[in-house]
Design a protein around this motif. Structure first.
Motif, PDB file in Angstrom:
ATOM      1  N   ARG A 116       0.858  -1.140  -0.032  1.00 37.07           N
ATOM      2  CA  ARG A 116      -0.024  -0.033  -0.190  1.00 37.07           C
ATOM      3  C   ARG A 116       0.992   1.074  -0.130  1.00 37.07           C
ATOM      4  NH1 ARG A 116      -2.565   2.852   4.330  1.00 37.07           N
ATOM      5  NH2 ARG A 116      -2.214   1.317   5.730  1.00 37.07           N
ATOM      6  N   ALA A 117       0.762   2.111  -0.934  1.00 34.55           N
ATOM      7  CA  ALA A 117       1.558   3.355  -0.927  1.00 34.55           C
ATOM      8  C   ALA A 117       0.926   4.396   0.013  1.00 34.55           C
ATOM      9  CB  ALA A 117       1.311   3.842  -2.330  1.00 34.55           C
ATOM     10  N   GLY A 118       1.987   5.172   0.215  1.00 36.07           N
ATOM     11  CA  GLY A 118       1.718   6.284   1.345  1.00 36.07           C
ATOM     12  C   GLY A 118       1.691   5.854   2.727  1.00 36.07           C
ATOM     13  N   ARG A 119       2.075   4.701   3.256  1.00 42.68           N
ATOM     14  CA  ARG A 119       1.951   4.076   4.758  1.00 42.68           C
ATOM     15  C   ARG A 119       2.874   4.974   5.334  1.00 42.68           C
ATOM     16  NH1 ARG A 119       1.822  -1.179   3.972  1.00 42.68           N
ATOM     17  NH2 ARG A 119      -0.157  -1.942   4.524  1.00 42.68           N
ATOM     18  N   THR A 120       2.509   5.342   6.616  1.00 42.83           N
ATOM     19  CA  THR A 120       3.476   6.164   7.534  1.00 42.83           C
ATOM     20  C   THR A 120       4.212   4.998   8.327  1.00 42.83           C
ATOM     21  OG1 THR A 120       2.161   6.367   9.344  1.00 42.83           O
ATOM     22  CG2 THR A 120       1.997   8.034   7.469  1.00 42.83           C
ATOM     23  N   ALA A 121       5.096   5.432   8.987  1.00 41.91           N
ATOM     24  CA  ALA A 121       5.821   4.526   9.986  1.00 41.91           C
ATOM     25  C   ALA A 121       4.800   3.883  10.838  1.00 41.91           C
ATOM     26  CB  ALA A 121       6.996   5.240  10.611  1.00 41.91           C
ATOM     27  N   TYR A 122       4.071   4.903  11.476  1.00 40.95           N
ATOM     28  CA  TYR A 122       3.212   4.504  12.720  1.00 40.95           C
ATOM     29  C   TYR A 122       2.234   3.664  12.093  1.00 40.95           C
ATOM     30  CZ  TYR A 122       5.501   8.326  15.011  1.00 40.95           C
ATOM     31  OH  TYR A 122       6.256   9.277  15.556  1.00 40.95           O
ATOM     32  N   GLU A 123       1.762   3.707  10.986  1.00 41.96           N
ATOM     33  CA  GLU A 123       0.581   2.809  10.185  1.00 41.96           C
ATOM     34  C   GLU A 123       1.180   1.326   9.992  1.00 41.96           C
ATOM     35  OE1 GLU A 123      -2.125   5.984   7.815  1.00 41.96           O
ATOM     36  OE2 GLU A 123      -0.311   4.882   6.709  1.00 41.96           O
ATOM     37  N   VAL A 124       2.683   1.261   9.780  1.00 39.23           N
ATOM     38  CA  VAL A 124       3.278   0.068   9.692  1.00 39.23           C
ATOM     39  C   VAL A 124       3.076  -0.544  10.909  1.00 39.23           C
ATOM     40  CG1 VAL A 124       5.750  -0.936   9.663  1.00 39.23           C
ATOM     41  CG2 VAL A 124       4.846   0.895   7.986  1.00 39.23           C
ATOM     42  N   VAL A 125       3.469   0.011  12.275  1.00 39.22           N
ATOM     43  CA  VAL A 125       3.347  -0.660  13.391  1.00 39.22           C
ATOM     44  C   VAL A 125       1.970  -1.221  13.598  1.00 39.22           C
ATOM     45  CG1 VAL A 125       3.497  -0.303  15.806  1.00 39.22           C
ATOM     46  CG2 VAL A 125       5.093   0.946  14.369  1.00 39.22           C
ATOM     47  N   ALA A 126       1.176  -0.139  13.311  1.00 37.08           N
ATOM     48  CA  ALA A 126      -0.486  -0.826  13.467  1.00 37.08           C
ATOM     49  C   ALA A 126      -0.800  -1.835  12.741  1.00 37.08           C
ATOM     50  CB  ALA A 126      -1.375   0.454  13.288  1.00 37.08           C
ATOM     51  N   ASP A 127      -0.483  -1.736  11.425  1.00 33.73           N
ATOM     52  CA  ASP A 127      -0.912  -2.962  10.337  1.00 33.73           C
ATOM     53  C   ASP A 127      -0.052  -4.092  10.606  1.00 33.73           C
ATOM     54  OD1 ASP A 127      -2.308  -0.801   9.350  1.00 33.73           O
ATOM     55  OD2 ASP A 127      -1.091  -0.577   7.543  1.00 33.73           O
ATOM     56  N   ALA A 128       1.306  -4.077  11.115  1.00 32.00           N
ATOM     57  CA  ALA A 128       1.989  -5.193  11.197  1.00 32.00           C
ATOM     58  C   ALA A 128       1.684  -5.972  12.565  1.00 32.00           C
ATOM     59  CB  ALA A 128       3.651  -4.881  11.239  1.00 32.00           C
ATOM     60  N   SER A 129       1.216  -5.188  13.518  1.00 33.54           N
ATOM     61  CA  SER A 129       0.820  -5.768  14.945  1.00 33.54           C
ATOM     62  C   SER A 129      -0.343  -6.708  15.037  1.00 33.54           C
ATOM     63  CB  SER A 129       0.866  -4.456  15.928  1.00 33.54           C
ATOM     64  OG  SER A 129       2.130  -3.931  15.983  1.00 33.54           O
ATOM     65  N   ARG A 130      -1.187  -5.882  14.067  1.00 37.70           N
ATOM     66  CA  ARG A 130      -2.638  -6.808  13.811  1.00 37.70           C
ATOM     67  C   ARG A 130      -2.364  -8.286  13.558  1.00 37.70           C
ATOM     68  NH1 ARG A 130      -4.749  -1.667  12.567  1.00 37.70           N
ATOM     69  NH2 ARG A 130      -4.361  -2.095  10.185  1.00 37.70           N
ATOM     70  N   ILE A 131      -1.458  -8.477  12.598  1.00 40.08           N
ATOM     71  CA  ILE A 131      -1.006  -9.750  11.939  1.00 40.08           C
ATOM     72  C   ILE A 131       0.022 -10.390  12.859  1.00 40.08           C
ATOM     73  CG2 ILE A 131      -0.049 -10.969   9.929  1.00 40.08           C
ATOM     74  CD1 ILE A 131      -2.553  -9.404   9.363  1.00 40.08           C
ATOM     75  N   ALA A 132       0.928  -9.827  13.247  1.00 41.64           N
ATOM     76  CA  ALA A 132       2.013 -10.453  14.328  1.00 41.64           C
ATOM     77  C   ALA A 132       2.098  -9.338  15.268  1.00 41.64           C
ATOM     78  CB  ALA A 132       3.393 -10.495  13.428  1.00 41.64           C
ATOM     79  N   ALA A 165      11.894  -8.256  12.038  1.00 41.27           N
ATOM     80  CA  ALA A 165      10.894  -8.328  10.741  1.00 41.27           C
ATOM     81  C   ALA A 165      11.569  -9.581   9.818  1.00 41.27           C
ATOM     82  CB  ALA A 165      11.055  -7.133   9.810  1.00 41.27           C
ATOM     83  N   ARG A 166      12.929  -9.992   9.903  1.00 41.30           N
ATOM     84  CA  ARG A 166      13.405 -11.082   9.273  1.00 41.30           C
ATOM     85  C   ARG A 166      13.183 -12.318  10.034  1.00 41.30           C
ATOM     86  NH1 ARG A 166      19.268  -9.843   7.391  1.00 41.30           N
ATOM     87  NH2 ARG A 166      19.510  -8.639   9.357  1.00 41.30           N
ATOM     88  N   THR A 167      13.046 -12.230  11.341  1.00 38.28           N
ATOM     89  CA  THR A 167      13.417 -13.363  12.196  1.00 38.28           C
ATOM     90  C   THR A 167      11.958 -13.905  12.731  1.00 38.28           C
ATOM     91  OG1 THR A 167      14.278 -12.340  14.173  1.00 38.28           O
ATOM     92  CG2 THR A 167      15.769 -13.236  12.321  1.00 38.28           C
ATOM     93  N   ALA A 168      11.107 -12.903  13.104  1.00 38.63           N
ATOM     94  CA  ALA A 168       9.997 -13.182  13.851  1.00 38.63           C
ATOM     95  C   ALA A 168       8.895 -14.336  13.233  1.00 38.63           C
ATOM     96  CB  ALA A 168       9.204 -12.056  13.979  1.00 38.63           C
ATOM     97  N   ARG A 169       8.707 -15.264  14.159  1.00 43.30           N
ATOM     98  CA  ARG A 169       7.497 -16.297  13.447  1.00 43.30           C
ATOM     99  C   ARG A 169       6.256 -15.536  13.446  1.00 43.30           C
ATOM    100  NH1 ARG A 169       8.847 -22.004  16.237  1.00 43.30           N
ATOM    101  NH2 ARG A 169       7.261 -22.517  14.592  1.00 43.30           N
ATOM    102  N   VAL A 170       5.580 -15.694  12.315  1.00 43.57           N
ATOM    103  CA  VAL A 170       4.270 -14.976  11.917  1.00 43.57           C
ATOM    104  C   VAL A 170       3.247 -15.996  11.316  1.00 43.57           C
ATOM    105  CG1 VAL A 170       4.964 -12.758  12.194  1.00 43.57           C
ATOM    106  CG2 VAL A 170       5.228 -13.809   9.934  1.00 43.57           C
ATOM    107  N   ALA A 171       2.353 -16.041  11.636  1.00 40.78           N
ATOM    108  CA  ALA A 171       1.370 -16.798  10.976  1.00 40.78           C
ATOM    109  C   ALA A 171       0.476 -15.975  10.173  1.00 40.78           C
ATOM    110  CB  ALA A 171       0.419 -17.644  11.849  1.00 40.78           C
ATOM    111  N   VAL A 172       0.639 -15.830   8.482  1.00 37.29           N
ATOM    112  CA  VAL A 172      -0.315 -15.025   7.819  1.00 37.29           C
ATOM    113  C   VAL A 172      -0.865 -15.889   6.776  1.00 37.29           C
ATOM    114  CG1 VAL A 172       1.323 -13.345   7.792  1.00 37.29           C
ATOM    115  CG2 VAL A 172       1.712 -14.991   6.197  1.00 37.29           C
TER     116      VAL A 172
END
Length: 210
Positions: free
Chosen positions: A148-164, A203-210
């Motif tokens: 998604r274009a235009g994502r801010t650093a804080y949105e990265v935290v929010a979006d990634a944290s919902r998944i992992a 980001a490289r090593t965390a085990r996530v379920a997607v």
């Protein structure tokens, strides 16, 4: 003939004025937004204002009006300090602070290699920008984040944290560093760069379920 409008008198004693000024500056807006330099500056201003309050309310016949002007001046000083530190500029522009400045970002490996070269040359501000971009590109490549274009650093935290959710702890300080350095005119340092490296490693090593 110039007429001066007199404001109604302010019924406030010296102790209450000092207490309210201190309470105003102890609010989280000031306390959480600038680090040790801001705190030291505010502490010095408080010491200065305390001395003026004692002399002004104790000796001036028009002390109440002067006190109101003094408190207004104090608030202005704090705002200037926060502005010069980049705190207010950062918070106001946060919605437009995209991580990537292009619609076609490079790969995580490319951003990571660039960041390592920049850090080796001592340019930590650029290294922080490139390494955080590597972190976000890594999360995108691992499909933790969508493209998604235009994502801010804080949105990265929010979006990634919902998944992992495990990523929230390393990502939050890295996002703050990225935003303050890239958009808030804060200096890049080895310590701040290390926080972004930690996020990229996660980001490289965390085990996530997607």
């Amino acid at each position: 003939m110039i007429l001066f409008l007199q404001e109604p008198p302010v019924d406030i004693d010296r102790e209450r004025a000092a207490r309210e000024a201190a309470e105003e500056l102890s609010k989280s807006t000031y306390r959480d937004s600038g680090g040790s330099l801001i705190q030291k500056a505010i502490g010095k201003v408080l010491d200065w204002i305390g001395g003026l309050l004692n002399s002004l309310t104790g000796s001036s016949p028009n002390g109440h009006a002067g006190l109101a002007m003094l408190i207004a001046l104090l608030v202005l000083v704090v705002l200037v300090v926060l502005w010069r530190a980049g705190v207010l500029r950062t918070s106001r522009r946060v919605k437009s602070q995209a991580v990537f400045d292009t619609a076609r970002p490079a790969s995580a490996a490319e951003y990571r290699a660039l960041a390592e070269r920049e850090a080796a040359s001592g340019d930590y501000a650029l290294a922080i920008r490139s390494r955080f971009r590597a972190c976000v590109a890594e999360l995108t490549e691992r499909t933790v984040l969508d493209e998604r274009a235009g994502r801010t650093a804080y949105e990265v935290v929010a979006d990634a944290s919902r998944i992992a959710p495990v990523l929230r702890e390393p990502l939050q300080p890295a996002a703050l560093v990225f935003t303050e350095v890239v958009y808030g005119n804060r200096p890049g340092t080895a310590g701040r760069y290390a926080a972004v490296v930690a996020a990229d490693d996660a980001a490289r090593t965390a085990r996530v379920a997607v």
